[in-house]
Motif scaffolding. Structure first.
Motif, mmCIF file in Angstrom:
data_model
loop_
_atom_site.group_PDB
_atom_site.id
_atom_site.type_symbol
_atom_site.label_atom_id
_atom_site.label_comp_id
_atom_site.label_asym_id
_atom_site.label_seq_id
_atom_site.Cartn_x
_atom_site.Cartn_y
_atom_site.Cartn_z
ATOM 1 N N ALA A 69 62.022 43.098 20.960
ATOM 2 C CA ALA A 69 61.279 42.206 19.388
ATOM 3 C C ALA A 69 61.281 40.706 19.653
ATOM 4 O O ALA A 69 60.982 40.147 19.346
ATOM 5 C CB ALA A 69 62.603 41.719 18.132
ATOM 6 N N THR A 70 62.186 40.245 20.944
ATOM 7 C CA THR A 70 61.737 38.715 21.613
ATOM 8 C C THR A 70 60.305 39.002 22.166
ATOM 9 O O THR A 70 59.501 37.418 21.784
ATOM 10 C CB THR A 70 63.012 38.692 22.687
ATOM 11 O OG1 THR A 70 62.202 40.174 24.197
ATOM 12 C CG2 THR A 70 63.654 38.892 22.984
ATOM 13 N N THR A 71 59.605 39.458 22.050
ATOM 14 C CA THR A 71 58.151 39.554 22.054
ATOM 15 C C THR A 71 56.877 39.039 21.131
ATOM 16 O O THR A 71 56.892 38.167 21.394
ATOM 17 C CB THR A 71 57.457 40.999 23.059
ATOM 18 O OG1 THR A 71 57.958 40.530 24.150
ATOM 19 C CG2 THR A 71 55.740 40.908 23.456
ATOM 20 N N ASN A 80 55.068 30.658 19.622
ATOM 21 C CA ASN A 80 53.794 30.501 20.849
ATOM 22 C C ASN A 80 52.856 29.624 19.693
ATOM 23 O O ASN A 80 52.031 28.566 19.777
ATOM 24 C CB ASN A 80 53.946 30.864 22.180
ATOM 25 C CG ASN A 80 54.066 30.584 23.099
ATOM 26 O OD1 ASN A 80 55.452 29.948 22.834
ATOM 27 N ND2 ASN A 80 54.406 32.028 24.151
ATOM 28 N N LEU A 81 52.536 30.813 18.692
ATOM 29 C CA LEU A 81 51.164 30.165 18.189
ATOM 30 C C LEU A 81 51.848 28.900 17.003
ATOM 31 O O LEU A 81 50.629 28.743 17.013
ATOM 32 C CB LEU A 81 51.377 31.842 17.150
ATOM 33 C CG LEU A 81 49.963 31.616 16.112
ATOM 34 C CD1 LEU A 81 48.279 31.783 16.803
ATOM 35 C CD2 LEU A 81 49.862 32.572 15.052
ATOM 36 N N PRO A 84 59.376 40.518 27.123
ATOM 37 C CA PRO A 84 60.350 40.760 26.420
ATOM 38 C C PRO A 84 61.508 40.055 27.549
ATOM 39 O O PRO A 84 61.101 40.029 28.651
ATOM 40 C CB PRO A 84 60.929 42.057 26.344
ATOM 41 C CG PRO A 84 60.135 43.073 26.807
ATOM 42 C CD PRO A 84 59.351 42.236 27.130
ATOM 43 N N SER A 85 62.920 38.934 26.893
ATOM 44 C CA SER A 85 63.540 38.258 27.774
ATOM 45 C C SER A 85 64.584 38.969 26.646
ATOM 46 O O SER A 85 65.756 39.029 25.784
ATOM 47 C CB SER A 85 63.078 36.606 27.067
ATOM 48 O OG SER A 85 64.245 35.845 27.708
ATOM 49 N N LYS A 86 65.860 38.495 28.521
ATOM 50 C CA LYS A 86 67.075 39.105 27.399
ATOM 51 C C LYS A 86 67.639 37.593 27.211
ATOM 52 O O LYS A 86 69.174 38.289 26.569
ATOM 53 C CB LYS A 86 68.170 39.674 28.848
ATOM 54 C CG LYS A 86 67.607 40.344 29.648
ATOM 55 C CD LYS A 86 68.098 40.684 30.986
ATOM 56 C CE LYS A 86 68.163 42.692 31.051
ATOM 57 N NZ LYS A 86 68.208 43.094 32.043
#
Length: 83
Positions: free
Chosen positions: A19-21, A28-29, A40-42
């Motif tokens: 869900a981080t994506t 960013n938008l 994705p980011s931890k």
């Protein structure tokens, strides 16, 4: 008719990770920094985020493993009487 974003994965942890994506894409938008989808980011700790903006956009989202998603989706359908 109702709609709700759903992200299901093998586990709650994996779904939260994935869900981080879309969260990064949304942030960013609204910051005016369009670009390709981020991996994705931890941890989102390295990025300044606005919890209020994220909650407004993703507050109704159902994210988790199969059991969690089924439970939350059932509750959502009962609350909204959608069928």
């Amino acid at each position: 008719m109702v709609g709700v974003p759903i992200l299901v994965a093998d586990s709650d942890e994996r779904a939260q990770f994935l869900a981080t994506t879309p969260i990064q894409m949304f942030l960013n938008l609204i910051r005016g920094v369009p670009g390709p989808l981020a991996a994705p980011s931890k941890s989102m700790n390295g990025q300044p985020t606005s919890a209020r903006w994220v909650a407004a956009k993703f507050g109704a989202a159902i994210v988790g493993g199969p059991e969690r998603v089924a439970t939350r989706l059932t509750a959502f359908l009962e609350e909204t009487q959608a069928g």
